[in-house]
Design a protein around this motif. Structure first.
Motif, PDB file in Angstrom:
ATOM      1  N   ALA A 141      64.247  58.170  45.592  1.00 15.59           N
ATOM      2  CA  ALA A 141      63.224  57.521  44.766  1.00 15.59           C
ATOM      3  C   ALA A 141      61.837  58.107  45.031  1.00 15.59           C
ATOM      4  CB  ALA A 141      63.216  56.022  45.032  1.00 15.59           C
ATOM      5  N   THR A 142      61.066  58.267  43.973  1.00 15.22           N
ATOM      6  CA  THR A 142      59.679  58.695  44.093  1.00 15.22           C
ATOM      7  C   THR A 142      58.770  57.513  43.770  1.00 15.22           C
ATOM      8  OG1 THR A 142      59.236  59.365  41.797  1.00 15.22           O
ATOM      9  CG2 THR A 142      60.465  60.921  43.190  1.00 15.22           C
ATOM     10  N   ALA A 143      57.481  57.704  43.961  1.00 17.43           N
ATOM     11  CA  ALA A 143      56.534  56.616  43.691  1.00 17.43           C
ATOM     12  C   ALA A 143      56.577  56.172  42.236  1.00 17.43           C
ATOM     13  CB  ALA A 143      55.118  57.059  44.058  1.00 17.43           C
ATOM     14  N   PHE A 144      57.019  57.050  41.336  1.00 18.89           N
ATOM     15  CA  PHE A 144      57.075  56.703  39.923  1.00 18.89           C
ATOM     16  C   PHE A 144      58.224  55.750  39.598  1.00 18.89           C
ATOM     17  CE2 PHE A 144      55.231  61.039  40.064  1.00 18.89           C
ATOM     18  CZ  PHE A 144      53.955  60.717  39.621  1.00 18.89           C
ATOM     19  N   GLN A 145      59.123  55.516  40.553  1.00 21.71           N
ATOM     20  CA  GLN A 145      60.192  54.534  40.366  1.00 21.71           C
ATOM     21  C   GLN A 145      59.889  53.221  41.077  1.00 21.71           C
ATOM     22  OE1 GLN A 145      61.517  58.071  41.086  1.00 21.71           O
ATOM     23  NE2 GLN A 145      60.950  57.924  38.930  1.00 21.71           N
ATOM     24  N   ALA A 146      58.768  53.128  41.762  1.00 21.43           N
ATOM     25  CA  ALA A 146      58.404  51.895  42.461  1.00 21.43           C
ATOM     26  C   ALA A 146      57.965  50.833  41.451  1.00 21.43           C
ATOM     27  CB  ALA A 146      57.276  52.166  43.451  1.00 21.43           C
ATOM     28  N   ALA A 147      58.251  49.585  41.770  1.00 24.55           N
ATOM     29  CA  ALA A 147      57.905  48.484  40.861  1.00 24.55           C
ATOM     30  C   ALA A 147      56.420  48.429  40.509  1.00 24.55           C
ATOM     31  CB  ALA A 147      58.369  47.158  41.463  1.00 24.55           C
ATOM     32  N   PRO A 148      55.488  48.631  41.457  1.00 24.07           N
ATOM     33  CA  PRO A 148      54.067  48.582  41.065  1.00 24.07           C
ATOM     34  C   PRO A 148      53.705  49.581  39.983  1.00 24.07           C
ATOM     35  CG  PRO A 148      54.278  48.432  43.449  1.00 24.07           C
ATOM     36  CD  PRO A 148      55.644  48.771  42.925  1.00 24.07           C
ATOM     37  N   TRP A 149      54.260  50.787  40.069  1.00 28.39           N
ATOM     38  CA  TRP A 149      53.943  51.796  39.058  1.00 28.39           C
ATOM     39  C   TRP A 149      54.552  51.427  37.706  1.00 28.39           C
ATOM     40  CZ3 TRP A 149      50.919  56.203  38.991  1.00 28.39           C
ATOM     41  CH2 TRP A 149      51.036  56.977  37.845  1.00 28.39           C
ATOM     42  N   LEU A 150      55.843  51.102  37.710  1.00 31.80           N
ATOM     43  CA  LEU A 150      56.536  50.817  36.454  1.00 31.80           C
ATOM     44  C   LEU A 150      55.966  49.585  35.755  1.00 31.80           C
ATOM     45  CD1 LEU A 150      60.214  51.452  37.599  1.00 31.80           C
ATOM     46  CD2 LEU A 150      58.846  52.905  36.089  1.00 31.80           C
ATOM     47  N   ARG A 151      55.714  48.512  36.502  1.00 32.12           N
ATOM     48  CA  ARG A 151      55.204  47.278  35.900  1.00 32.12           C
ATOM     49  C   ARG A 151      53.815  47.512  35.314  1.00 32.12           C
ATOM     50  NH1 ARG A 151      55.418  43.120  40.598  1.00 32.12           N
ATOM     51  NH2 ARG A 151      54.850  41.618  38.979  1.00 32.12           N
ATOM     52  N   TRP A 210      52.497  50.405  34.340  1.00 34.03           N
ATOM     53  CA  TRP A 210      52.564  51.272  33.165  1.00 34.03           C
ATOM     54  C   TRP A 210      53.047  50.496  31.944  1.00 34.03           C
ATOM     55  CZ3 TRP A 210      55.830  52.796  29.365  1.00 34.03           C
ATOM     56  CH2 TRP A 210      55.418  53.899  28.590  1.00 34.03           C
ATOM     57  N   TRP A 211      54.049  49.662  32.125  1.00 33.46           N
ATOM     58  CA  TRP A 211      54.577  48.918  30.980  1.00 33.46           C
ATOM     59  C   TRP A 211      53.533  47.962  30.409  1.00 33.46           C
ATOM     60  CZ3 TRP A 211      57.856  49.339  27.356  1.00 33.46           C
ATOM     61  CH2 TRP A 211      58.141  48.237  26.540  1.00 33.46           C
ATOM     62  N   ARG A 212      52.781  47.296  31.279  1.00 34.54           N
ATOM     63  CA  ARG A 212      51.757  46.371  30.794  1.00 34.54           C
ATOM     64  C   ARG A 212      50.677  47.109  29.995  1.00 34.54           C
ATOM     65  NH1 ARG A 212      52.959  43.114  35.522  1.00 34.54           N
ATOM     66  NH2 ARG A 212      51.682  44.420  36.881  1.00 34.54           N
ATOM     67  N   GLU A 251      40.218  53.178  29.031  1.00 29.80           N
ATOM     68  CA  GLU A 251      40.200  51.987  29.882  1.00 29.80           C
ATOM     69  C   GLU A 251      41.604  51.615  30.347  1.00 29.80           C
ATOM     70  OE1 GLU A 251      37.886  50.062  31.292  1.00 29.80           O
ATOM     71  OE2 GLU A 251      36.447  51.580  30.643  1.00 29.80           O
ATOM     72  N   ARG A 252      42.594  51.805  29.488  1.00 26.47           N
ATOM     73  CA  ARG A 252      43.945  51.417  29.889  1.00 26.47           C
ATOM     74  C   ARG A 252      44.454  52.302  31.019  1.00 26.47           C
ATOM     75  NH1 ARG A 252      48.232  53.158  25.093  1.00 26.47           N
ATOM     76  NH2 ARG A 252      47.757  55.399  25.069  1.00 26.47           N
ATOM     77  N   PHE A 253      44.090  53.600  31.016  1.00 20.63           N
ATOM     78  CA  PHE A 253      44.498  54.461  32.122  1.00 20.63           C
ATOM     79  C   PHE A 253      43.803  54.036  33.409  1.00 20.63           C
ATOM     80  CE2 PHE A 253      43.918  58.220  34.835  1.00 20.63           C
ATOM     81  CZ  PHE A 253      45.252  58.533  35.073  1.00 20.63           C
ATOM     82  N   SER A 310      48.350  50.070  39.726  1.00 19.04           N
ATOM     83  CA  SER A 310      49.530  50.666  40.351  1.00 19.04           C
ATOM     84  C   SER A 310      49.206  51.203  41.742  1.00 19.04           C
ATOM     85  CB  SER A 310      50.089  51.788  39.475  1.00 19.04           C
ATOM     86  OG  SER A 310      49.139  52.817  39.279  1.00 19.04           O
ATOM     87  N   THR A 311      48.050  51.830  41.895  1.00 20.07           N
ATOM     88  CA  THR A 311      47.681  52.405  43.187  1.00 20.07           C
ATOM     89  C   THR A 311      47.485  51.319  44.239  1.00 20.07           C
ATOM     90  OG1 THR A 311      46.642  54.309  42.118  1.00 20.07           O
ATOM     91  CG2 THR A 311      46.023  53.862  44.384  1.00 20.07           C
ATOM     92  N   ALA A 312      46.902  50.184  43.849  1.00 17.68           N
ATOM     93  CA  ALA A 312      46.734  49.084  44.808  1.00 17.68           C
ATOM     94  C   ALA A 312      48.086  48.625  45.341  1.00 17.68           C
ATOM     95  CB  ALA A 312      45.995  47.923  44.144  1.00 17.68           C
ATOM     96  N   GLY A 313      49.082  48.498  44.448  1.00 19.69           N
ATOM     97  CA  GLY A 313      50.414  48.098  44.891  1.00 19.69           C
ATOM     98  C   GLY A 313      51.071  49.144  45.763  1.00 19.69           C
TER      99      GLY A 313
END
Length: 393
Positions: free
Chosen positions: A55-65, A67-69, A245-247, A254-257
């Motif tokens: 798994a990479t950081a791009f599969q971690a829940a903070p990143w995915l959640r 990005w989806w929001r 702004e969304r980025f 995501s980075t905080a998580g």
């Protein structure tokens, strides 16, 4: 919001021969299609993440959640889960692409690596179960995954897929061993290595202070990163999405998580009390990589920015006990200077069977684009040479 789940008939297909009733009861698959699906399984997801060595950081829940929001379209999320004795052992986060059942990965152009999660203890069986659970039942369904590492867990799922399969080359990525800088310098030619040592000595003597931000400091630090990123690229044109702004919100959230769970480090570089550079380093079991940075243009006149940020990222990766430093996608000149090992990502296309026109058509379009790029790369130098000769006549 009522959770709609797609079970049994759609997602539970035996992946290996005949099984006893007791064995079948141990494995269960489901497909979640609500917009809050990732939030509902976040704890399970990250528990599985820790049991998946690829798994990479791009599969971690903070990143995915996050990005989806910020980027997801309502009604488009598809989360495929496989449990063994009630424990999550395989998971894939996908999104709908178009009205005809096409699926693809989350992240779009913002991720360098796409993958699924598989429990290391039962990875092959979990991959077979996940392959059987993918909701690709109709002839027009397809699944396309971009930026897949050759060692990714989803390669096991691809191997177990019983329908149509297509594999293509994708972006080129580059890697270096996470060893002390003196060892890396041995990879360089003599004069290049000597110049690099001089530049690194100047960096060490400059008195730059490096501070790794805590999770609470991440929002302010991300704002500094994006400000400096825009500043450094103002003369050459910054990526438009990096101004949005969304980025900014996605990157901060995501980075905080990730920082809170030690899957990322965001570093500030200060000189005389002023922040002159900020970088974001992603950390995972296979590798660490410098994802994004921003630096004040004035710093270029004084120091080797690439050497500064590269050295700090290397220190962060080595301190975490990670064996490899990834330079992620792209072949920029500052990366080539280190003579990295090159390994292309892959693009995987899944279709439901021999009569899968959507997957076949997508595969044909991919082949056509790849052929066009290769043809352009072959003919462009000859065209430039012809134009030069024409000018000289």
């Amino acid at each position: 919001m009522k959770l709609r789940q797609q079970r049994s008939a759609d997602a539970r297909v035996p992946a290996q021969g005949d099984r006893s009733v007791a064995d079948r009861d141990r494995w269960a698959a489901e497909v979640l299609r609500t917009d809050d699906a990732l939030d509902l399984v976040a704890d399970e997801w990250d528990d599985l993440y820790r049991r998946c060595s690829t798994a990479t950081a791009f599969q971690a829940a903070p990143w995915l959640r996050s990005w989806w929001r910020g980027y997801g379209r309502p009604g488009g999320l598809v989360v495929v889960l496989v449990r063994r004795d009630g424990r999550l052992v395989a998971a894939a986060a996908l999104r709908r692409r178009g009205p005809f059942g096409g699926l693809t990965n989350l992240g779009a152009g913002l991720v360098d690596f796409t993958d699924v999660l598989l429990d290391d203890e039962c990875a092959d069986r979990a991959a077979a179960e996940l392959a059987a659970a993918l909701p690709l039942r109709r002839p027009w369904h397809s699944l396309e995954l971009r930026e897949v590492r050759p060692e990714a867990a989803v390669q096991r799922v691809f191997a177990h897929w019983r329908g149509r399969r297509h594999r293509f080359a994708d972006s080129m990525c580059q890697y270096l061993p996470a060893v002390p800088m003196d060892e890396l310098l041995k990879r360089l030619p003599g004069k290049t290595a000597q110049r690099s040592r001089v530049k690194l000595r100047r960096i060490a003597e400059a008195g730059i202070r490096v501070h790794s931000a805590t999770a609470d400091e991440v929002p302010d630090t991300v704002r500094e990163l994006l400000r400096l990123h825009r500043l450094q690229w103002q003369a050459r044109g910054v990526t438009p999405e990096h101004r949005s702004e969304r980025f900014a919100h996605h990157l901060a959230e995501s980075t905080a998580g990730l920082v809170a769970t030690r899957r990322a480090a965001i570093q500030r570089f200060e000189l005389d009390g002023e922040v002159l550079a900020v970088d974001l380093v992603l950390l995972c079991a296979p590798f660490g990589g410098l994802y994004m940075y921003g630096a004040h243009p004035a710093l270029r006149e004084r120091l080797d920015i690439a050497g500064l940020l590269f050295g700090a990222a290397l220190d962060e990766v080595r301190a975490a006990g990670i064996p490899q430093l990834s330079l992620l996608r792209g072949q920029e000149p500052y990366k080539q200077r280190w003579r990295p090992d090159q390994l292309p990502n892959q693009r995987l296309v899944f279709g439901p069977g021999r009569l899968a026109p959507s997957a076949a058509a997508r595969a044909l379009r991919v082949r056509t684009r790849i052929a066009a790029v290769q043809l352009l790369r072959t003919r462009l130098p000859k065209l430039k040479e012809a134009l030069v000769r024409a000018r000289l006549r």
